[in-house]
Motif scaffolding. Structure first.
Motif, PDB file in Angstrom:
ATOM      1  N   MET A 139       0.806  -1.215   0.000  1.00  0.00           N
ATOM      2  CA  MET A 139       0.000   0.000   0.000  1.00  0.00           C
ATOM      3  C   MET A 139       0.841   1.268   0.000  1.00  0.00           C
ATOM      4  SD  MET A 139      -1.523   0.470   3.851  1.00  0.00           S
ATOM      5  CE  MET A 139      -2.477  -1.027   3.757  1.00  0.00           C
ATOM      6  N   HIS A 140       2.123   1.150   0.356  1.00  0.00           N
ATOM      7  CA  HIS A 140       3.006   2.324   0.405  1.00  0.00           C
ATOM      8  C   HIS A 140       3.837   2.503  -0.872  1.00  0.00           C
ATOM      9  CE1 HIS A 140       2.259   1.586   4.745  1.00  0.00           C
ATOM     10  NE2 HIS A 140       2.355   2.886   4.829  1.00  0.00           N
ATOM     11  N   THR A 141       3.583   1.698  -1.886  1.00  0.00           N
ATOM     12  CA  THR A 141       4.468   1.727  -3.065  1.00  0.00           C
ATOM     13  C   THR A 141       4.397   3.028  -3.852  1.00  0.00           C
ATOM     14  OG1 THR A 141       2.753   0.512  -4.276  1.00  0.00           O
ATOM     15  CG2 THR A 141       4.593  -0.770  -3.415  1.00  0.00           C
ATOM     16  N   ILE A 142       3.265   3.695  -3.859  1.00  0.00           N
ATOM     17  CA  ILE A 142       3.162   4.978  -4.568  1.00  0.00           C
ATOM     18  C   ILE A 142       3.630   6.109  -3.663  1.00  0.00           C
ATOM     19  CG2 ILE A 142       1.635   6.582  -5.758  1.00  0.00           C
ATOM     20  CD1 ILE A 142       2.044   3.946  -7.228  1.00  0.00           C
ATOM     21  N   VAL A 143       3.120   6.164  -2.449  1.00  0.00           N
ATOM     22  CA  VAL A 143       3.507   7.212  -1.500  1.00  0.00           C
ATOM     23  C   VAL A 143       4.998   7.140  -1.185  1.00  0.00           C
ATOM     24  CG1 VAL A 143       3.202   8.049   0.874  1.00  0.00           C
ATOM     25  CG2 VAL A 143       1.221   7.323  -0.460  1.00  0.00           C
ATOM     26  N   GLY A 144       5.510   5.939  -1.005  1.00  0.00           N
ATOM     27  CA  GLY A 144       6.918   5.775  -0.644  1.00  0.00           C
ATOM     28  C   GLY A 144       7.880   6.012  -1.787  1.00  0.00           C
ATOM     29  N   LYS A 145       7.383   5.995  -3.006  1.00  0.00           N
ATOM     30  CA  LYS A 145       8.228   6.233  -4.191  1.00  0.00           C
ATOM     31  C   LYS A 145       7.679   7.420  -4.978  1.00  0.00           C
ATOM     32  CE  LYS A 145       9.703   1.409  -4.655  1.00  0.00           C
ATOM     33  NZ  LYS A 145       8.944   0.836  -3.531  1.00  0.00           N
ATOM     34  N   SER A 146       7.270   8.439  -4.263  1.00  0.00           N
ATOM     35  CA  SER A 146       6.650   9.608  -4.901  1.00  0.00           C
ATOM     36  C   SER A 146       7.582  10.276  -5.908  1.00  0.00           C
ATOM     37  CB  SER A 146       6.215  10.616  -3.844  1.00  0.00           C
ATOM     38  OG  SER A 146       7.306  11.015  -3.044  1.00  0.00           O
ATOM     39  N   HIS A 147       8.909  10.182  -5.681  1.00  0.00           N
ATOM     40  CA  HIS A 147       9.859  10.801  -6.614  1.00  0.00           C
ATOM     41  C   HIS A 147       9.803  10.137  -7.984  1.00  0.00           C
ATOM     42  CE1 HIS A 147      11.889   7.383  -4.771  1.00  0.00           C
ATOM     43  NE2 HIS A 147      12.739   7.366  -5.772  1.00  0.00           N
ATOM     44  N   LEU A 148       9.525   8.828  -8.007  1.00  0.00           N
ATOM     45  CA  LEU A 148       9.399   8.130  -9.292  1.00  0.00           C
ATOM     46  C   LEU A 148       8.089   8.507  -9.985  1.00  0.00           C
ATOM     47  CD1 LEU A 148      10.653   4.544  -8.350  1.00  0.00           C
ATOM     48  CD2 LEU A 148      11.899   6.324  -9.596  1.00  0.00           C
ATOM     49  N   VAL A 149       7.062   8.758  -9.187  1.00  0.00           N
ATOM     50  CA  VAL A 149       5.748   9.099  -9.735  1.00  0.00           C
ATOM     51  C   VAL A 149       5.751  10.499 -10.331  1.00  0.00           C
ATOM     52  CG1 VAL A 149       3.308   9.458  -9.165  1.00  0.00           C
ATOM     53  CG2 VAL A 149       4.571   7.556  -8.134  1.00  0.00           C
ATOM     54  N   THR A 150       6.389  11.440  -9.635  1.00  0.00           N
ATOM     55  CA  THR A 150       6.318  12.853 -10.049  1.00  0.00           C
ATOM     56  C   THR A 150       7.447  13.273 -10.992  1.00  0.00           C
ATOM     57  OG1 THR A 150       7.524  13.508  -8.042  1.00  0.00           O
ATOM     58  CG2 THR A 150       5.108  13.515  -7.938  1.00  0.00           C
ATOM     59  N   LYS A 151       8.575  12.534 -10.991  1.00  0.00           N
ATOM     60  CA  LYS A 151       9.738  12.994 -11.752  1.00  0.00           C
ATOM     61  C   LYS A 151      10.163  12.068 -12.890  1.00  0.00           C
ATOM     62  CE  LYS A 151      11.539  15.553  -7.779  1.00  0.00           C
ATOM     63  NZ  LYS A 151      12.649  15.721  -6.800  1.00  0.00           N
ATOM     64  N   THR A 152       9.462  10.962 -13.059  1.00  0.00           N
ATOM     65  CA  THR A 152       9.796  10.050 -14.156  1.00  0.00           C
ATOM     66  C   THR A 152       8.522   9.693 -14.913  1.00  0.00           C
ATOM     67  OG1 THR A 152       9.486   7.984 -12.915  1.00  0.00           O
ATOM     68  CG2 THR A 152      11.650   9.065 -12.744  1.00  0.00           C
ATOM     69  N   ASN A 153       8.700   9.039 -16.051  1.00  0.00           N
ATOM     70  CA  ASN A 153       7.566   8.602 -16.862  1.00  0.00           C
ATOM     71  C   ASN A 153       7.270   7.123 -16.683  1.00  0.00           C
ATOM     72  OD1 ASN A 153       7.119  11.148 -18.072  1.00  0.00           O
ATOM     73  ND2 ASN A 153       8.796  10.780 -19.525  1.00  0.00           N
ATOM     74  N   ILE A 154       7.743   6.541 -15.594  1.00  0.00           N
ATOM     75  CA  ILE A 154       7.537   5.120 -15.361  1.00  0.00           C
ATOM     76  C   ILE A 154       6.050   4.812 -15.250  1.00  0.00           C
ATOM     77  CG2 ILE A 154       7.654   5.302 -12.829  1.00  0.00           C
ATOM     78  CD1 ILE A 154       9.175   2.635 -12.864  1.00  0.00           C
ATOM     79  N   ASP A 155       5.642   3.666 -15.798  1.00  0.00           N
ATOM     80  CA  ASP A 155       4.253   3.228 -15.637  1.00  0.00           C
ATOM     81  C   ASP A 155       4.006   2.953 -14.163  1.00  0.00           C
ATOM     82  OD1 ASP A 155       3.251   3.174 -18.346  1.00  0.00           O
ATOM     83  OD2 ASP A 155       4.653   1.537 -18.702  1.00  0.00           O
ATOM     84  N   ARG A 156       3.089   3.671 -13.581  1.00  0.00           N
ATOM     85  CA  ARG A 156       2.903   3.627 -12.131  1.00  0.00           C
ATOM     86  C   ARG A 156       2.427   2.269 -11.631  1.00  0.00           C
ATOM     87  NH1 ARG A 156       0.020   9.549 -12.338  1.00  0.00           N
ATOM     88  NH2 ARG A 156       1.930  10.809 -12.406  1.00  0.00           N
ATOM     89  N   GLU A 157       1.734   1.525 -12.472  1.00  0.00           N
ATOM     90  CA  GLU A 157       1.275   0.189 -12.073  1.00  0.00           C
ATOM     91  C   GLU A 157       2.442  -0.742 -11.764  1.00  0.00           C
ATOM     92  OE1 GLU A 157      -1.569  -1.910 -14.511  1.00  0.00           O
ATOM     93  OE2 GLU A 157      -2.540  -0.023 -15.064  1.00  0.00           O
ATOM     94  N   LEU A 158       3.605  -0.450 -12.360  1.00  0.00           N
ATOM     95  CA  LEU A 158       4.758  -1.322 -12.156  1.00  0.00           C
ATOM     96  C   LEU A 158       5.293  -1.255 -10.730  1.00  0.00           C
ATOM     97  CD1 LEU A 158       6.787  -0.798 -15.466  1.00  0.00           C
ATOM     98  CD2 LEU A 158       4.954  -2.427 -14.969  1.00  0.00           C
TER      99      LEU A 158
END
Length: 254
Positions: free
Chosen positions: A82-101
């Motif tokens: 459950m923390h994978t998005i919140v805990g990796k917010s830098h990847l969500v906001t600063k990269t184009n990685i597919d968030r589902e991954l």
């Protein structure tokens, strides 16, 4: 992202999963042993507390051991997932990685750990009286479907966690309820027969019984497996739709 999309991204998924797996044991001298110690101790305590109450249950020590280890994957993988998005917010906001991954890689890494843990207890279950036979070959298939189920849950949980930061406390209560609502310590026969069919709609109760069928009775509970497979696929499909809807505002909220 459908199955074809995941296959196209398989190199990225493998790299992310390997990284997650290594991070879990980073800085620990004994690695996998530590992840085995906690459930073993829990199973031992539950066995000592309830062995007189359920002394009539055949191979009760093995019964509890399998239940604890199967439930552990659900409990640990979702509480971390459950923390994978919140805990990796830098990847969500600063990269184009597919968030589902992100939840996928976490689920896969904990799925690998869980599979290794269950393999470790196979000979122990056998020594404790379990009937381990040829159906053990079906274990990877069962565990893969279990991973699909957890991934579906993590899609919901990780996206909700972005908007509701106290979800982890709520989920802790829910997992405790599910623990006692599943046949981990007490036998399934304690549930009145008129309610047993409804009780087995609980997917965690279902998957625990499927693992016990393989590890303790050398049989594949096909009807329960088909039910759990359908639930897992439906949950993951619904989770993908929900995640894609919720992720539109991830950047703003994070």
């Amino acid at each position: 992202m459908g199955m074809s999309g995941y296959l196209r991204k398989r190199d990225v998924i493998i790299t992310m999963t390997q990284f997650e797996f290594k991070q879990r044991y980073r800085g620990t001298a004994l690695g996998l042993i530590w992840s085995l110690l906690a459930p073993f101790l829990l199973a031992l305590v539950l066995f000592l507390v309830f062995r007189n109450m359920f002394s009539w249950v055949e191979n009760f020590a093995a019964y509890v051991l399998v239940g604890v280890f199967v439930f552990r994957f659900f409990q640990v993988a979702t509480s971390v997932g459950m923390h994978t998005i919140v805990g990796k917010s830098h990847l969500v906001t600063k990269t184009n990685i597919d968030r589902e991954l992100l939840p996928l890689a976490t689920t896969l890494s904990y799925g690998m750990s869980s599979f290794l843990e269950i393999l470790v207890i196979v000979p122990i279950v056998h020594v404790l009286g379990g009937n381990v036979g040829f159906t053990i070959l079906f274990l990877p298939v069962i565990h893969f479907v279990y991973i699909i189920f957890i991934f579906g849950l993590n899609l919901f949980l990780s996206s909700l966690m972005v908007y509701f930061r106290d979800l982890n406390q709520i989920w802790e209560v829910i997992t405790n309820v599910i623990f006692f609502a599943s046949p981990i310590v007490y036998p399934l026969t304690m549930i009145p027969e008129s309610y047993r069919e409804m009780y087995m709609l609980n997917p965690i109760a279902c998957i625990i019984e499927i693992y016990r069928g393989i590890l303790m009775e050398n049989q594949i509970l096909l009807e329960k497996f088909i039910y759990f497979l359908l639930i897992s696929l439906a949950l993951t499909f619904a989770g993908q739709l929900f995640f894609r809807r919720m992720q539109k505002r991830f950047g703003e909220v994070l």
